[in-house]
Design a protein around this motif. Structure first.
Motif, PDB file in Angstrom:
ATOM      1  N   VAL A 185      46.568  29.180  37.129  1.00  0.00           N
ATOM      2  CA  VAL A 185      45.833  30.006  36.170  1.00  0.00           C
ATOM      3  C   VAL A 185      44.968  31.020  36.917  1.00  0.00           C
ATOM      4  CG1 VAL A 185      44.257  30.014  34.205  1.00  0.00           C
ATOM      5  CG2 VAL A 185      45.725  28.019  34.622  1.00  0.00           C
ATOM      6  N   ASP A 186      45.287  32.310  36.743  1.00  0.00           N
ATOM      7  CA  ASP A 186      44.505  33.386  37.369  1.00  0.00           C
ATOM      8  C   ASP A 186      44.826  34.675  36.623  1.00  0.00           C
ATOM      9  OD1 ASP A 186      43.835  35.599  39.431  1.00  0.00           O
ATOM     10  OD2 ASP A 186      43.054  33.785  40.389  1.00  0.00           O
TER      11      ASP A 186
ATOM     12  N   GLY B 167      42.055  31.976  30.106  1.00  0.00           N
ATOM     13  CA  GLY B 167      41.734  30.630  29.674  1.00  0.00           C
ATOM     14  C   GLY B 167      42.498  30.167  28.446  1.00  0.00           C
TER      15      GLY B 167
ATOM     16  N   ALA C 218      45.886  29.236  29.431  1.00  0.00           N
ATOM     17  CA  ALA C 218      45.831  27.999  30.208  1.00  0.00           C
ATOM     18  C   ALA C 218      45.826  26.786  29.295  1.00  0.00           C
ATOM     19  CB  ALA C 218      44.588  27.993  31.091  1.00  0.00           C
TER      20      ALA C 218
ATOM     21  N   MET D  36      42.706  26.427  38.586  1.00  0.00           N
ATOM     22  CA  MET D  36      41.995  27.196  37.569  1.00  0.00           C
ATOM     23  C   MET D  36      41.025  28.209  38.173  1.00  0.00           C
ATOM     24  SD  MET D  36      41.541  27.420  34.160  1.00  0.00           S
ATOM     25  CE  MET D  36      41.867  25.832  33.362  1.00  0.00           C
ATOM     26  N   ASP D  37      41.297  29.493  37.914  1.00  0.00           N
ATOM     27  CA  ASP D  37      40.357  30.535  38.301  1.00  0.00           C
ATOM     28  C   ASP D  37      39.131  30.442  37.401  1.00  0.00           C
ATOM     29  OD1 ASP D  37      39.329  32.787  39.566  1.00  0.00           O
ATOM     30  OD2 ASP D  37      40.382  34.183  38.247  1.00  0.00           O
TER      31      ASP D  37
ATOM     32  N   ASP E 113      36.843  32.093  30.041  1.00  0.00           N
ATOM     33  CA  ASP E 113      36.775  31.840  31.484  1.00  0.00           C
ATOM     34  C   ASP E 113      37.265  30.437  31.828  1.00  0.00           C
ATOM     35  OD1 ASP E 113      34.692  29.948  31.159  1.00  0.00           O
ATOM     36  OD2 ASP E 113      33.132  31.448  31.449  1.00  0.00           O
ATOM     37  N   GLY E 114      37.412  30.201  33.133  1.00  0.00           N
ATOM     38  CA  GLY E 114      37.969  28.944  33.599  1.00  0.00           C
ATOM     39  C   GLY E 114      37.115  27.732  33.315  1.00  0.00           C
TER      40      GLY E 114
ATOM     41  N   THR F  33      38.435  24.686  31.139  1.00  0.00           N
ATOM     42  CA  THR F  33      38.402  23.338  31.705  1.00  0.00           C
ATOM     43  C   THR F  33      37.811  22.356  30.710  1.00  0.00           C
ATOM     44  OG1 THR F  33      38.255  24.112  34.001  1.00  0.00           O
ATOM     45  CG2 THR F  33      37.374  21.916  33.532  1.00  0.00           C
TER      46      THR F  33
ATOM     47  N   ILE G 130      39.288  23.852  40.635  1.00  0.00           N
ATOM     48  CA  ILE G 130      38.706  25.169  40.412  1.00  0.00           C
ATOM     49  C   ILE G 130      38.902  26.053  41.639  1.00  0.00           C
ATOM     50  CG2 ILE G 130      36.556  26.454  40.031  1.00  0.00           C
ATOM     51  CD1 ILE G 130      37.437  25.044  37.530  1.00  0.00           C
TER      52      ILE G 130
ATOM     53  N   THR H 178      37.977  29.826  43.259  1.00  0.00           N
ATOM     54  CA  THR H 178      37.094  30.972  43.092  1.00  0.00           C
ATOM     55  C   THR H 178      36.840  31.657  44.427  1.00  0.00           C
ATOM     56  OG1 THR H 178      34.927  31.695  42.266  1.00  0.00           O
ATOM     57  CG2 THR H 178      35.023  29.570  43.375  1.00  0.00           C
TER      58      THR H 178
END
Length: 216
Positions: A8-9, A37, A40, A54-55, A62-63, A67, A81, A83
């Motif tokens: 995921v990015d 997200g 995802a 997960m970005d 957002d990630g 999440t 995660i 980043t």
């Protein structure tokens, strides 16, 4: 056993890079990709991957929030995660959200591969630097009540819990307590079950939120 991975990015080139890296590994299979997200969450529900890379910063959702939502419906999911920002806020929020690990995108490829395998095996991935910051953050915060189930731990399980909270690996715990790796794994599994925790990342956060070992 093949590790099924969801990447995921929001940058397609970054996703392609991760897919290319992971494709060379015989025990890893990228089953899907997502660019934000919301995608995802949908892909996780569809493919049930073993590990989700997960970005954090993505459009729409957002990630961190992705999440939370994924783990809200699937407590067995393992989220790593990714980043470029090595900042405390992201570390703490990722852990609170239930992530099992936290790595930087510019870490060497071998570290990323090791991270995927570590998280897939049910372990948490927190570097010593991250663990130190977690300790510093939570020991300065207001403590919560001791976790439910703590009183049910055996004396040995409490010892193992404290060493986990200090960031030690299974091998290091075994050396510290003069017990085998298999025995360490058994103690870790039991204490996580008694405390209703997913993995070591949650155990570390819980230990310091509760101030359990500050006087040790």
């Amino acid at each position: 056993m093949t590790i099924r991975v969801l990447v995921v990015d929001d940058q397609s080139m970054v996703r392609a890079g991760f897919r290319l890296l992971l494709a060379d590994e015989t025990d890893i299979d990228v089953v899907a990709e997502a660019g934000n997200g919301r995608e995802a969450i949908a892909q996780a529900a569809r493919f049930h991957p073993d590990v989700i890379l997960m970005d954090i910063r993505m459009p729409e959702l957002d990630g961190l929030e992705a999440t939370r939502r994924i783990l809200g419906t699937d407590t067995t999911a393992r989220i790593l995660i990714l980043t470029t920002f090595d900042l405390d806020d992201y570390v703490f929020e990722a852990l609170r959200a239930g992530a099992s690990g936290f790595v930087l995108k510019d870490d060497p490829p071998e570290q990323l591969l090791a991270a995927v395998r570590t998280v897939a095996a049910g372990e948490a991935l927190l570097s010593p630097a991250v663990t130190t910051r977690v300790i510093r953050h939570f020991t300065s915060a207001r403590h919560q009540a001791p976790p439910a189930g703590f009183s049910e731990l055996t004396a040995r399980e409490v010892e193992v819990f404290e060493l986990i909270a200090r960031g030690l690996s299974n091998a290091e715990i075994g050396e510290e307590l003069f017990i085998s790796d298999t025995t360490v794994k058994t103690h870790v599994t039991r204490l996580l079950q008694k405390l209703s925790l997913r993995d070591r990342a949650q155990a570390i956060v819980l230990a310091y939120q509760s101030g359990l070992f500050e006087q040790s």
